[in-house]
Design a protein around this motif. Structure first.
Motif, short mmCIF file in Angstrom:
data_model
loop_
_atom_site.label_atom_id
_atom_site.label_comp_id
_atom_site.label_asym_id
_atom_site.label_seq_id
_atom_site.Cartn_x
_atom_site.Cartn_y
_atom_site.Cartn_z
N LYS A 1 -11.04 37.42 -63.38
CA LYS A 1 -11.82 38.63 -63.05
C LYS A 1 -10.93 39.87 -63.10
O LYS A 1 -11.33 40.92 -63.62
N ILE A 2 -9.71 39.74 -62.53
CA ILE A 2 -8.77 40.86 -62.56
C ILE A 2 -8.44 41.25 -64.00
O ILE A 2 -8.43 42.43 -64.36
N ASP A 3 -8.21 40.25 -64.85
CA ASP A 3 -7.90 40.53 -66.26
C ASP A 3 -9.06 41.26 -66.93
O ASP A 3 -8.85 42.21 -67.71
N GLY A 4 -10.28 40.84 -66.63
CA GLY A 4 -11.45 41.49 -67.22
C GLY A 4 -11.57 42.93 -66.75
O GLY A 4 -11.88 43.83 -67.55
N ILE A 5 -11.32 43.16 -65.46
CA ILE A 5 -11.37 44.52 -64.93
C ILE A 5 -10.28 45.38 -65.55
O ILE A 5 -10.51 46.54 -65.93
N ASP A 6 -9.08 44.81 -65.68
CA ASP A 6 -7.97 45.55 -66.29
C ASP A 6 -8.30 45.94 -67.73
O ASP A 6 -7.96 47.05 -68.18
N ASP A 7 -8.96 45.04 -68.45
CA ASP A 7 -9.37 45.35 -69.83
C ASP A 7 -10.33 46.54 -69.85
O ASP A 7 -10.24 47.42 -70.72
N GLN A 8 -11.26 46.56 -68.89
CA GLN A 8 -12.21 47.67 -68.80
C GLN A 8 -11.49 48.98 -68.47
O GLN A 8 -11.79 50.03 -69.06
N ILE A 9 -10.53 48.90 -67.53
CA ILE A 9 -9.77 50.10 -67.16
C ILE A 9 -9.02 50.64 -68.37
O ILE A 9 -9.02 51.85 -68.64
N LEU A 10 -8.38 49.73 -69.13
CA LEU A 10 -7.63 50.16 -70.31
C LEU A 10 -8.53 50.82 -71.34
O LEU A 10 -8.19 51.85 -71.92
N SER A 11 -9.71 50.22 -71.55
CA SER A 11 -10.65 50.80 -72.50
C SER A 11 -11.10 52.20 -72.05
O SER A 11 -11.15 53.14 -72.85
N LEU B 1 -10.24 34.13 -59.97
CA LEU B 1 -10.03 35.50 -59.50
C LEU B 1 -9.12 36.28 -60.46
O LEU B 1 -9.34 37.46 -60.73
N ARG B 2 -8.13 35.59 -60.99
CA ARG B 2 -7.23 36.26 -61.93
C ARG B 2 -7.92 36.59 -63.24
O ARG B 2 -7.63 37.61 -63.88
N GLU C 1 -13.56 23.03 -54.77
CA GLU C 1 -12.60 23.66 -55.65
C GLU C 1 -11.21 23.71 -55.01
O GLU C 1 -11.07 23.95 -53.81
N THR C 2 -10.23 23.47 -55.82
CA THR C 2 -8.86 23.60 -55.33
C THR C 2 -8.48 25.08 -55.28
O THR C 2 -9.11 25.94 -55.93
N VAL C 3 -7.42 25.36 -54.53
CA VAL C 3 -6.92 26.74 -54.43
C VAL C 3 -6.53 27.26 -55.81
O VAL C 3 -6.79 28.42 -56.16
N GLU C 4 -5.91 26.39 -56.62
CA GLU C 4 -5.49 26.80 -57.96
C GLU C 4 -6.67 27.25 -58.81
O GLU C 4 -6.59 28.24 -59.55
N LYS C 5 -7.80 26.53 -58.70
CA LYS C 5 -8.98 26.91 -59.49
C LYS C 5 -9.56 28.24 -59.02
O LYS C 5 -9.97 29.08 -59.81
N VAL C 6 -9.58 28.44 -57.68
CA VAL C 6 -10.08 29.71 -57.13
C VAL C 6 -9.22 30.88 -57.60
O VAL C 6 -9.73 31.92 -58.05
N LEU C 7 -7.90 30.70 -57.52
CA LEU C 7 -6.98 31.76 -57.95
C LEU C 7 -7.12 32.03 -59.44
O LEU C 7 -7.08 33.19 -59.88
N ALA C 8 -7.28 30.97 -60.23
CA ALA C 8 -7.43 31.14 -61.67
C ALA C 8 -8.67 31.95 -62.00
O ALA C 8 -8.65 32.83 -62.88
#
Length: 359
Positions: free
Chosen positions: A14-24, A11-12, A2-9
């Motif tokens: 996952k962060i978006d999913g967690i943020d959605d849970q926090i908002l809910s 992880l981001r 995997e390229t670094v860009e794919k790893v970061l994408a």
């Protein structure tokens, strides 16, 4: 591989999913807070409970296993609770201004950014705003570890019916600020008398020949420094940002353990939490052994006194009013008994409040 860009994408995502849970979850919490507000309103209960907030902070910090910093847990939940309270009932808080003073920061620390914070020009004005119901609470300074008591605050309790609902402890850090940020440009140093006193030795060692000028507040000194390149102000880092100043030297206070205690004043007594402090005010008859009689009820019941202070009664020469802080709530059996014994030897007696002890 995997390229670094794919790893970061990934992880981001996952962060978006967690943020959605926090908002809910935040919205779920807000709905419950609204229900609590409705229940309180139906019973005529106060919507603000500083003891409950303190218990929430302590429970969450104790449960936090990292890596999220413990201090950040309290700051995040301070704002969550502040926003939730604003849904229950918009909160207006008066404080000794102007903006960017340490009292302003103490009010933000206690009530968060969702409260409506109103700057007033004097301590009596803060008390009057709360007394008339134009503000729900007020925040005023009461003592500093370096310079001692703020006499104007204690004097207000002599005639006011307001009570203490909470205390706030803040570490006070003073910076020397100016337009240029250069020591050689300093022609005068402005600040509040308390701030100048707390930096006295540093000023003597580094700016001995520079005149020191009193200002109504540290923030007002910063504002004047922003208008005159020859003026340096002793104020906070927040004041530097607000008024576009540069820091000449940070943390110039003489005492590194420089704390100021602030009081939250309101119109009703705070409920018991089990980790409380009580403040009382009283006048005793001038009799032999009266000071011993004042303290004996607390010593006999093993009640710790955290402060005793006296102030002259302005209407009567050489007579004094005493202010006493002790551990425990006025509704605790031992404290109630001790206060009753104290009251029996007083010409005047008033409980100023029982409130959560800042730890």
């Amino acid at each position: 591989m995997e390229t670094v860009e794919k790893v970061l994408a990934e992880l981001r995502r996952k962060i978006d999913g967690i943020d959605d849970q926090i908002l809910s979850l935040l919205n779920q919490r807000a709905l419950v807070a609204q229900q609590i507000g409705q229940a309180k309103a139906g019973q005529g209960l106060d919507f603000y409970n500083p003891g409950r907030e303190l218990a929430v902070f302590e429970r969450l910090v104790a449960q936090n296993c990292g890596p999220f910093p413990a201090d950040a847990v309290k700051r995040v939940f301070r704002e969550i609770i502040s926003a939730s309270l604003s849904l229950e009932q918009p909160m207006k808080v008066a404080f000794l201004g102007p903006s960017a003073t340490f009292t302003h920061q103490a009010a933000q620390k206690q009530f968060g950014f969702s409260a409506q914070l109103v700057a007033l020009k004097s301590i009596p004005a803060v008390f009057e705003e709360v007394r008339r119901g134009r503000a729900d609470f007020g925040v005023v300074p009461v003592e500093n570890t370096t310079e001692g008591i703020v006499s104007h605050t204690l004097d207000m309790f002599v005639e006011s019916d307001l009570v203490i609902n909470a205390e706030i402890l803040m570490e006070i850090s003073h910076d020397l600020l100016s337009v240029s940020g250069r020591m050689e440009d300093v022609g005068r140093v402005l600040s509040h008398p308390q701030a100048l006193a707390q930096c006295r030795h540093w000023l003597e060692e580094n700016l001995a020949d520079v005149p020191l000028v009193d200002a109504p507040s540290t923030a007002m000194a910063a504002r004047q420094a922003s208008e005159d390149p020859g003026i340096a102000a002793i104020a906070s880092e927040i004041a530097a940002s607000l008024y576009g100043l540069r820091i000449i030297k940070s943390k110039i206070q003489d005492n590194t353990n420089n704390l100021t205690r602030f009081l939250v004043v309101g119109r009703t007594l705070s409920p018991r939490t089990g980790q409380d402090k009580t403040s009382v005010m009283f006048i005793v008859a001038d009799q032999p052994g009266i000071l011993c009689r004042m303290l004996e009820p607390f010593s006999r019941r093993n009640i710790n006194l955290t402060k005793i202070e006296s102030r002259p009664i302005k209407s009567k020469a050489w007579e004094y009013v005493f202010f006493l802080d002790l551990e425990g709530h006025a509704e605790d059996a031992a404290v109630s008994e001790a206060l009753a014994d104290l009251q029996s030897c007083c010409r005047s007696f008033k409980i100023l409040g029982s409130y959560p002890r800042c730890r």
